[in-house]
Design a protein around this motif. Structure first.
Motif, short mmCIF file in Angstrom:
data_model
loop_
_atom_site.label_atom_id
_atom_site.label_comp_id
_atom_site.label_asym_id
_atom_site.label_seq_id
_atom_site.Cartn_x
_atom_site.Cartn_y
_atom_site.Cartn_z
N GLY A 286 -3.50 2.73 -3.89
CA GLY A 286 -3.33 4.15 -4.13
C GLY A 286 -4.32 5.01 -3.40
O GLY A 286 -5.11 4.55 -2.54
N THR B 288 -0.82 2.86 -9.59
CA THR B 288 -1.77 2.42 -8.58
C THR B 288 -3.10 2.06 -9.24
O THR B 288 -3.40 2.50 -10.36
CB THR B 288 -2.02 3.51 -7.52
OG1 THR B 288 -2.71 4.61 -8.14
CG2 THR B 288 -0.71 3.99 -6.92
N PRO C 74 -0.60 -2.07 -5.80
CA PRO C 74 -1.07 -1.13 -4.78
C PRO C 74 -2.41 -0.49 -5.15
O PRO C 74 -2.74 -0.33 -6.31
CB PRO C 74 0.04 -0.07 -4.74
CG PRO C 74 0.62 -0.11 -6.12
CD PRO C 74 0.57 -1.56 -6.53
N TRP D 257 2.02 -2.36 -12.46
CA TRP D 257 1.15 -2.41 -11.26
C TRP D 257 1.22 -3.79 -10.61
O TRP D 257 1.41 -3.90 -9.40
CB TRP D 257 -0.28 -2.07 -11.66
CG TRP D 257 -1.28 -2.25 -10.55
CD1 TRP D 257 -1.40 -1.49 -9.43
CD2 TRP D 257 -2.31 -3.25 -10.49
NE1 TRP D 257 -2.44 -1.95 -8.65
CE2 TRP D 257 -3.02 -3.02 -9.28
CE3 TRP D 257 -2.70 -4.29 -11.33
CZ2 TRP D 257 -4.10 -3.83 -8.90
CZ3 TRP D 257 -3.78 -5.08 -10.95
CH2 TRP D 257 -4.47 -4.86 -9.75
N GLN E 219 0.83 -1.20 0.00
CA GLN E 219 0.00 0.00 0.00
C GLN E 219 0.87 1.26 0.00
O GLN E 219 0.37 2.36 0.17
CB GLN E 219 -0.92 0.00 1.23
CG GLN E 219 -1.90 -1.17 1.25
CD GLN E 219 -2.75 -1.21 0.00
OE1 GLN E 219 -3.29 -0.20 -0.44
NE2 GLN E 219 -2.87 -2.38 -0.61
#
Length: 460
Positions: free
Chosen positions: A127, A41, A125, A119, A33
């Protein structure tokens, strides 16, 4: 009515579509994260790509086996998304980019592919939630919005668990008291797991001689023993499957249909298909038993124009029903030809074979001798039927010849081949074969609704 994508039939015939099915495995990257600045993201970079290219199918109730509408849903498929995108399997798009540009091109740009791969490799993640765009809105499952008229099969059709089912034909009256113009049609199968394809035709209550604008080369008719057959030698008798609703004496002109990858017909403003008052819709349904008895009640959504269009759309097909593919042949070619008998504008084309089909190419030869490839599909995928909608409709002067060439792999190297030891001829069932192209066009300079004073002599 929103304007987004177009359908073409599929007139003819397909099994359930290929989709991303590889679940994330032990080797998937951890869910970070706190991405680095270079890591895309989900909310900012990935969601917009999925919303544009994927969620029409990857959402609840649609053909794909998983939804990609949210981060939680997409995160667990990050590795599969990466792999399918990297090798070009998803999104499914098979036209050769060297020949033609298409309005419904689903392929990703290099930048979009790079974002999805980075990604997934960067830990997938989520975002900043503030970066997430609104998810696309869908109306009760209808991709084109709320239909003006919803029709459905007149019965709950019971599909057996085993054996096979002949094409079934259902007649649905529209009860139109005046002529209507169809600018959109969406087919929603009741049970997608057994609906192989749907072809929708419109039968007028009385003869309605119309201009056609095309003529197929002679000697390519479908065998009389098969659905739609007329004029060719009948094939030998064979074992028949379940048949409760046989083909009626007349089915009318094709106006749309369903096949995985193609379920909607949608025209631009000012374009529509004519439906006469009193028209009956005839649905050719192809069911494929899957081991479990089930029931289907397919629905149609009709989208009607408020006024007569500037251009009347027509659908037709180019076929070669005389195909005979030798056992074991790895690259057998079959051709079909047609000639325009008027100036026409070609809007879209849908190539179709069964499990042995491997590639297609369409060449236009113009009256001045100029030749060009207008569509090439070097890696045809039976599991994903695509209607190729030209970004700029093609103007085909009277006398233009269109030659279609399909290649088939009837060898043991084709893992989908039902029987590489058997010669193959035209047939309705998927273990047989077809050489079929549906297309949508309009006739230049002909007013919408024109009726001939005498039957056509040169068209198809």
């Amino acid at each position: 009515m929103k304007r987004k994508v177009s359908f073409g039939l599929g007139a003819a015939v397909v099994a359930l579509g290929a989709v991303i099915t590889t679940a994330a495995g032990p080797g998937q990257a951890p869910a970070s994260q706190a991405p680095t600045a270079a890591t895309p993201t989900f909310n900012k970079d990935v969601a917009p790509i999925l919303y544009r290219n994927c969620v029409t199918c990857h959402r609840p109730g649609e053909i794909a086996p998983m939804s990609l509408l949210t981060y939680a849903e997409s995160r667990k498929w990050a590795k599969a998304i990466r792999d399918e995108v990297a090798d070009g399997t998803m999104p499914p798009w098979h036209a050769d980019p060297k020949h033609g540009k298409f309005a419904n091109d689903r392929s990703l740009t290099a930048a979009e592919k790079d974002a999805l791969i980075k990604w997934a490799n960067g830990g997938a993640p989520e975002g900043d939630p503030r970066d997430l765009p609104p998810a696309p809105a869908f109306v009760d499952g209808w991709q084109l919005g709320e239909p003006d008229l919803i029709l459905q099969l007149p019965v709950d059709y019971k599909v057996p668990a085993d054996g096979f089912v002949e094409y079934e034909y259902f007649e649905i009256p529209t009860n139109f008291t005046e002529d209507q113009w169809l600018e959109g049609l969406e087919v929603r199968p009741g049970d997608r797991s057994v609906v192989h394809h749907v072809i929708v035709s419109a039968r007028t209550p009385k003869p309605d001689p119309r201009p056609t604008g095309i003529r197929s080369a002679p000697g390519m008719g479908i065998p009389r023993s098969q659905s739609g057959g007329e004029g060719a030698d009948a094939a030998p008798a064979r074992v028949r499957g379940q048949s409760l609703f046989p083909r009626p004496r007349g089915t009318g002109a094709m106006i749309g249909g369903f096949a995985p990858g193609s379920s909607i017909l949608e025209f631009e403003a000012g374009q529509a298909i004519l439906l006469r008052a009193g028209t009956t819709l005839v649905l050719q349904m192809h069911y494929t038993p899957n081991g479990t008895e089930t029931t289907d009640r397919t629905k149609l959504g009709l989208f009607l124009a408020k006024e007569a269009p500037k251009a009347e759309m027509r659908m037709s097909a180019l076929v070669n029903g005389t195909l005979h593919i030798p056992a074991g042949a790895p690259n057998y070619s079959i051709a079909a030809e047609m000639t325009t008998t008027a100036d026409i504008t070609l809007r879209q084309m849908l190539p179709h074979t069964h499990l042995r089909g491997k590639s297609w190419e369409y060449t236009a030869t113009y009256p001045d001798g100029r030749t060009e490839v207008i569509l090439a599909v070097p890696k045809y995928d039976f599991n994903w039927q695509t209607d190729y909608v030209f970004a700029e409709p093609l103007k085909l002067p009277k006398g233009t010849k269109i030659r279609a060439v399909a290649h088939y792999d009837n060898s043991a190297a084709n893992r989908s081949n039902p029987d590489p030891k058997a010669d193959v001829k035209w047939g309705d069932q998927t273990w047989e074969e077809m050489m079929f192209t549906s297309f949508v066009y309009s006739i230049d300079g002909v007013a919408p609704g024109t009726v001939l004073t005498r039957p056509p002599t040169g068209g198809r």
